[in-house]
Design an enzyme around this catalytic site. Structure first.
Site, PDB file in Angstrom:
ATOM      1  N   GLU A 129       0.801  -1.241   0.000  1.00  0.00           N
ATOM      2  CA  GLU A 129       0.000   0.000   0.000  1.00  0.00           C
ATOM      3  C   GLU A 129       0.833   1.290   0.000  1.00  0.00           C
ATOM      4  OE1 GLU A 129      -2.748  -0.536   3.297  1.00  0.00           O
ATOM      5  OE2 GLU A 129      -3.726  -2.220   2.317  1.00  0.00           O
ATOM      6  N   GLU A 150      -5.903 -11.021  -1.417  1.00  0.00           N
ATOM      7  CA  GLU A 150      -6.782 -10.813  -0.246  1.00  0.00           C
ATOM      8  C   GLU A 150      -8.247 -10.773  -0.655  1.00  0.00           C
ATOM      9  OE1 GLU A 150      -5.563  -7.445   2.152  1.00  0.00           O
ATOM     10  OE2 GLU A 150      -3.440  -7.758   1.745  1.00  0.00           O
TER      11      GLU A 150
END
Ligand code: HAH
Length: 337
Positions: free
Chosen positions: A133, A240
């Site tokens: 991220e 994910e």
């Protein structure tokens, strides 16, 4: 002759998908035990939901706590599953002490952390989310104004990948992010990885988190993303995946039971998405669900605290959902090739 993925008792997901890619699940210290049956039956890759994050594995300087992660790696080895490492360098779930001091101190902590954590599992973790991220969600900047960026400078990403590659030259090193399908962020992630590889930085692929919903992102945006990232000549993983029953803008309190109509739509959606993933099997190494069954999902507390969600393939009693049946219906139930 039995069809691929079928045995006397029905489908085994990872076996049905063996011509395509691994099927993974995130586990935590509880679900590793409470969901062991489903894990052994359907999955051939696991990821620690939290137990390999910096705050869990090195909460104070030099105090490495490998207990929970060790149990996961041992479980995977006992059941011939792969392990994904999540995650080495991230701005969340990382203790404040990591970010004190100057550039040299931050880099030396990064080096020490990567060396110790990756080194412990060298040869036993096939793929690492080295940086998580780092790309900005909006605005004009490429990178998020995280404490890594502010403390080290923009080469912190390249440094992390170089360190990781030296520790385990055989591990697949991924850059991992969310909102990877929205055009602006998709392009920024593409630019980052292209730049890094242009500089010879050992980034082997991109992890698409895949925290998605019933109506978004569109199939076209998912395809465009896979196509764009694949054009870089890198490996891809969906790291994910979950499909919330709540729309992103719905911040209501919700209820205790899922809407049956939405469960059916979720099944169609999972079917459509896995159909797209199968098209990209040449570049896709694994699809990991962010949990095993609906009784244990981070979405019960995100983005609304204490609101139940049902985003996975198995229900709260570990039974097969429409979503499971849609994913298991590999090309009409016949994956044999
Ligand atoms: C992911 N972030 C993280 O990679 C994972 O480690 C965590 O367990 C769950 C989701 C998604 C995310 C977030 O946590 C907060 C805001 C946006 C996106």
């Amino acid at each position: 002759m039995a069809e691929a993925g079928l045995d006397a008792n029905g489908t085994r997901l990872a076996q049905a998908y063996s011509p395509y890619f691994r099927i993974g699940a995130a586990v935590n210290r509880r679900t590793l035990v409470s969901h062991a049956g489903l894990l052994q039956r359907h999955f051939n890759s696991i990821t620690a939901e939290n137990e390999m994050k910096w705050a869990s594995i090195q909460p104070t300087p030099g105090d490495f706590r490998f207990d929970a992660a060790d149990r996961m790696v041992a479980f995977a080895e006992a059941h011939r599953m792969g392990v994904r490492g999540h995650t080495l360098v991230w701005h969340n779930q990382t203790p404040d002490w990591v970010f004190t001091g100057d550039r040299a101190q931050l880099l030396s902590r990064m080096q020490d952390h990567i060396q110790t954590v990756m080194g412990r599992y060298r040869g036993r973790v096939y793929s690492w989310d080295v940086v998580n991220e780092a790309v900005a969600d909006g605005g004009d900047d490429l990178l998020r104004a995280s404490r890594w960026l502010l403390g080290v400078g923009e080469d912190y990403i390249a440094e992390a990948f170089r360190m990781a590659h030296r520790v385990d030259p055989d591990a697949q090193l991924l850059y991992n992010d969310y909102n990877e399908t929205t055009p602006a962020k998709r392009d920024r992630i593409h630019r980052l990885v292209k730049d890094l590889r242009g500089q010879g930085v050992p980034v082997h692929g991109i992890g698409l988190q895949g925290h998605w919903r019933l109506n978004t992102p569109s199939a076209a945006d998912i395809r465009a993303t896979l196509e764009l990232y694949a054009s870089l000549g890198v490996r891809l993983q969906v790291t994910e995946l979950d499909i919330s029953l709540h729309d992103w803008n719905d911040r209501s309190a919700g209820g205790p039971e899922p809407d049956p109509d939405r469960l059916e739509r979720q099944g169609q959606r999972y079917g459509e998405i896995f159909g797209i993933f199968r098209e990209y099997r040449a570049v896709l190494d694994a699809v990991t669900l962010w949990g095993v069954a609906d009784d244990a999902t981070w979405l019960d507390n995100f983005p609304v605290r204490a609101r139940k969600d049902w985003p996975l393939l198995f229900d709260v009693h570990h039974g097969e959902k429409p979503a499971f049946r849609a994913v298991a219906a590999v090309d009409g139930g016949n994956a044999a090739r």
